[in-house]
Design a protein around this motif. Structure first.
Motif, short mmCIF file in Angstrom:
data_model
loop_
_atom_site.label_atom_id
_atom_site.label_comp_id
_atom_site.label_asym_id
_atom_site.label_seq_id
_atom_site.Cartn_x
_atom_site.Cartn_y
_atom_site.Cartn_z
N PHE A 105 0.21 -1.05 0.02
CA PHE A 105 0.41 0.36 0.23
C PHE A 105 0.57 2.08 -0.36
O PHE A 105 0.73 2.47 -0.70
N PHE A 401 -6.00 17.74 16.58
CA PHE A 401 -7.02 17.26 17.03
C PHE A 401 -8.33 16.84 16.34
O PHE A 401 -9.15 15.95 16.65
N ARG A 402 -7.86 15.58 15.20
CA ARG A 402 -8.65 15.28 14.67
C ARG A 402 -8.57 13.77 15.10
O ARG A 402 -9.82 13.26 15.56
N GLY A 405 -10.40 14.54 19.25
CA GLY A 405 -12.07 14.87 18.73
C GLY A 405 -12.45 13.40 18.08
O GLY A 405 -13.14 12.36 19.41
N ALA A 406 -11.57 12.47 17.89
CA ALA A 406 -12.24 11.34 17.22
C ALA A 406 -12.50 10.11 18.40
O ALA A 406 -12.96 9.76 18.75
N ILE A 438 -9.37 3.24 11.49
CA ILE A 438 -9.38 4.03 10.50
C ILE A 438 -8.66 5.11 10.88
O ILE A 438 -7.94 5.54 9.90
N GLN A 439 -9.46 5.68 12.62
CA GLN A 439 -8.25 7.04 13.04
C GLN A 439 -6.34 6.79 12.57
O GLN A 439 -5.98 7.57 12.39
N VAL A 442 -5.59 6.25 9.57
CA VAL A 442 -5.08 7.83 8.75
C VAL A 442 -4.22 8.69 8.99
O VAL A 442 -3.10 9.04 8.04
N LEU A 445 -1.13 7.11 7.49
CA LEU A 445 -0.93 7.54 5.91
C LEU A 445 -0.76 8.77 5.86
O LEU A 445 -0.09 9.23 4.29
N HIS A 468 -4.59 18.25 3.87
CA HIS A 468 -5.63 18.33 5.24
C HIS A 468 -5.07 17.63 6.42
O HIS A 468 -4.75 16.43 6.13
N THR B 52 -10.63 1.08 -0.50
CA THR B 52 -9.46 1.76 0.22
C THR B 52 -9.54 3.31 0.42
O THR B 52 -9.42 4.36 1.65
N ILE B 55 -12.51 5.03 1.99
CA ILE B 55 -12.69 5.46 2.85
C ILE B 55 -11.23 6.55 3.45
O ILE B 55 -11.78 6.90 4.36
N LEU B 56 -9.95 6.12 2.83
CA LEU B 56 -9.54 7.79 3.27
C LEU B 56 -10.00 9.53 2.97
O LEU B 56 -9.90 10.48 3.78
N ALA B 59 -12.45 9.68 5.43
CA ALA B 59 -11.10 10.16 7.13
C ALA B 59 -11.78 11.63 6.81
O ALA B 59 -12.03 12.05 7.96
N PHE B 60 -10.95 11.58 5.50
CA PHE B 60 -10.58 13.42 5.54
C PHE B 60 -12.24 14.04 5.80
O PHE B 60 -11.88 15.25 6.47
N GLU B 62 -14.54 13.39 7.35
CA GLU B 62 -15.24 13.38 8.68
C GLU B 62 -14.67 14.15 9.77
O GLU B 62 -14.57 15.04 11.11
N ALA B 63 -13.12 14.73 9.10
CA ALA B 63 -12.09 15.37 10.40
C ALA B 63 -12.37 16.79 10.90
O ALA B 63 -12.63 16.73 11.05
N VAL B 64 -13.39 17.37 8.92
CA VAL B 64 -13.96 18.40 9.34
C VAL B 64 -15.14 18.84 10.32
O VAL B 64 -15.08 19.30 11.19
N ILE B 66 -15.18 16.49 12.38
CA ILE B 66 -14.59 16.59 13.84
C ILE B 66 -14.09 17.56 15.03
O ILE B 66 -13.98 17.56 16.03
N TYR B 67 -13.42 18.29 13.60
CA TYR B 67 -12.76 19.68 14.37
C TYR B 67 -14.25 20.72 14.91
O TYR B 67 -14.03 21.09 16.14
N LEU B 69 -16.86 18.84 16.27
CA LEU B 69 -16.89 18.18 17.66
C LEU B 69 -16.29 18.85 18.62
O LEU B 69 -16.39 18.80 19.70
#
Lengths: 468, 80
Positions: A105, A401-402, A405-406, A438-439, A442, A445, A468, B52, B55-56, B59-60, B62-64, B66-67, B69
């Motif tokens: 990967f 923070f990601r 937060g998660a 996943i976190q 991420v 990665l 991001h 894959t 999902i990535l 997640a990105f 979702e990050a917004v 989460i901020y 949150l």
């Protein structure tokens, strides 16, 4: 093990479900107490020979390190040194499959000259974050710990203002970005210890008063004896015997310690001053009984009235102070210190690999004045470079923070669901299992992608990945 | 009005407003999953790769959310 679970023993699941119902009825769940900052463990659990306090998230982080070390030792021992085939099955094979999959990967993303370094960073961050995220799934984490009374911020009627939150043994300060850092300036003393200290102080005061009175009595007797001798001469036997008799009667007399003497006050004042000093520091010194102890008044109507900041320990107010659990182990990813540390390491390594790959020319990514006077759009390049510089600092915030937060939201989700649906919270544990994985992926990665971007010369890359 | 009640009111309203940002994350996740499902329908052979990347992307996005949150969690549990 496999034959045990292959479908014929479903009653085990039913028994577990019934046990859940039984436990939920016998021990009803409590409202979760939520605090963002990692809590300090009570005094006595600090690092030996220092005053440095340990937070419960640090305990989790240390557990993760130990697990990771054991894991590395295990994998290294199982790995065949001569390149021979490993017997199929087992944890080693699972890890090898995962390792090879992730290697392919990352090879597809950053398969350049710096693949080894990028992949090592990726795998390190992935495993650490994965293990600390999955700790929230272990029963006992976040729930088993020390119980202590908790005094929340209250309106002080005397001064007409709000006072800083004080929880017993813990002071909360406003810190960077408004996040409070708990600083354990007060030592948590249990109600039993507090009462014992009170009793000891009273006993010491009694003893001091008694000793002082005895001394006084003996002095008085001696003075009388001296006076008698001076008055009647040394050879007056009758007077001497009567004097002896008087002294004996004094000795047999049971002396009650006087509570008004100066010695009594002096000894007790030390204890009072000690308690006052604690109260002045904002430490609660009450002897409130816990819900399972005698004297606890947990009626709901009584709770509606405000509790004073420093309730008199003997009053009914002290009995209404809420008691909260300070977990011994709290998931490390729910502490900003942990996520911020990994984020800083990630960003610093990104800069390192940039300098390693491009030398000093890496700085032109940020300070790009080369085209300023050559092309009409040179100013834009300068602005873009400065934006890149800001973006690298923003990465630290974004990373930390990601993850925070998660994982913190996931922890709260588990608390609340265990409170609302105490018999069936497991779907949310499965959700948290995936969110944790996943976190972690991420985080690792993105580190790999940013590191790969840093190795590419700015003048040749034309497609920026979305940062991001 | 009781000052304590005012503070609770402000915190609740602020936390609720902060969570409006989660809508953007939801829209982003919807768009990316929709695109990924369409792509998987067209060429099922590449399902693994598409999944894959999906999902990535999720997640990105979702990050917004989460901020948002995190902001509302800080308002609720840290701000005093």
């Amino acid at each position: 093990m496999n034959s045990f679970w292959n479908g014929k023993r479903r009653y085990v699941a039913l028994l577990l479900f019934l046990a859940g119902v039984f436990v939920a009825l016998v021990v009803p769940p409590v409202i979760p107490f939520i605090q963002l900052a990692g809590e300090n463990l009570p005094a006595g659990y600090d690092i030996p020979f220092t005053d440095i306090r340990i937070t419960n998230t640090l305990v989790a982080a240390v557990i993760v390190w130990v697990l990771l070390l054991l894991f590395i030792v295990y994998i290294a021992r199982r790995r065949p040194s001569d390149g021979s085939e490993v017997p199929p099955g087992g944890f080693y094979n699972m890890f090898e499959a995962l390792y090879e999959g992730l290697m392919g990967f990352i090879g597809g993303i950053a398969g350049g000259a710096h693949f080894r370094l990028i992949f090592n960073m990726f795998m390190t961050i992935f495993l650490i974050v994965l293990l600390s995220n999955w700790m929230s799934l272990i029963p006992g984490v976040d729930t088993v710990g020390f119980i202590h009374p908790h005094v929340k911020e209250k309106f002080d009627a005397d001064t007409g203002e709000y006072k800083v939150i004080t929880t017993d043994g813990f002071e909360i300060y406003q810190g960077f970005l408004g996040i409070s850092y708990v600083n354990g300036q007060c030592d948590w003393i249990s109600p039993a210890d507090e009462a014992a200290a009170d009793a000891a102080a009273l006993a010491a005061a009694d003893a001091a008063a008694l000793a002082a009175q005895q001394e006084q009595l003996e002095d008085a007797a001696y003075a009388r004896y001296q006076a008698a001798h001076v008055a009647h001469g040394d050879d007056d036997h009758a007077d001497e015997t009567s004097d002896d008799h008087g002294e004996d009667s004094h000795g047999e007399e049971v002396v009650e310690p006087s509570t008004t003497s100066a010695a009594y006050d002096e000894v007790l004042a030390a204890r009072v001053a000690e308690k006052q000093a604690r109260a002045d520091r904002g430490c609660y010194t009450g002897v409130a009984p816990a819900p399972w102890q005698d004297g606890y008044s947990g009626d709901k109507d009584a709770k509606k009235e405000p509790i004073p900041l420093h309730p008199d320990p003997s009053s009914e107010d002290a009995k209404r102070v809420p008691w909260v659990v300070l977990p011994l182990v709290r998931v490390a990813s729910t502490d900003l210190n942990m996520t911020l540390t990994i984020a800083i390491i990630s960003v610093v390594m990104t800069q390192y690999i940039g300098f390693k790959a491009l030398g000093i020319g890496y700085l032109t990514k940020f300070f790009n004045f080369g085209t300023l006077f050559k092309s009409p759009l040179g100013g834009i390049d300068v602005a873009v470079g400065l934006l890149e510089l800001i973006g690298d600092f923003a990465k630290i915030l974004s990373f930390s923070f990601r993850l925070l937060g998660a994982m913190f939201a996931g922890a709260i989700l588990l608390f609340v669901m265990s409170f609302l649906v105490p018999i069936l919270p497991w779907p949310f544990f499965i959700l948290e299992f995936f969110v944790g994985a996943i976190q972690a992926l991420v985080f690792a990665l993105l580190t790999a992608i940013f590191m790969n971007l840093a190795t590419i010369s700015h003048h040749h890359d034309d497609d920026h990945a979305d940062e991001h | 009005m009781d000052p304590q009640a005012t503070i609770v009111l402000g915190k609740a309203i602020g936390a609720g407003l902060a969570m409006i940002g989660a809508a953007g994350g939801g829209i982003g996740i919807g768009i990316s999953v929709g695109g990924a499902v369409m792509a998987m329908g067209r060429n099922p052979d590449h399902t693994a790769t598409i999944q894959t990347n999906m999902i990535l992307g999720v997640a990105f996005a979702e990050a917004v959310a989460i901020y948002a949150l995190v902001v509302s969690l800080i308002i609720l549990f840290v701000l005093s």
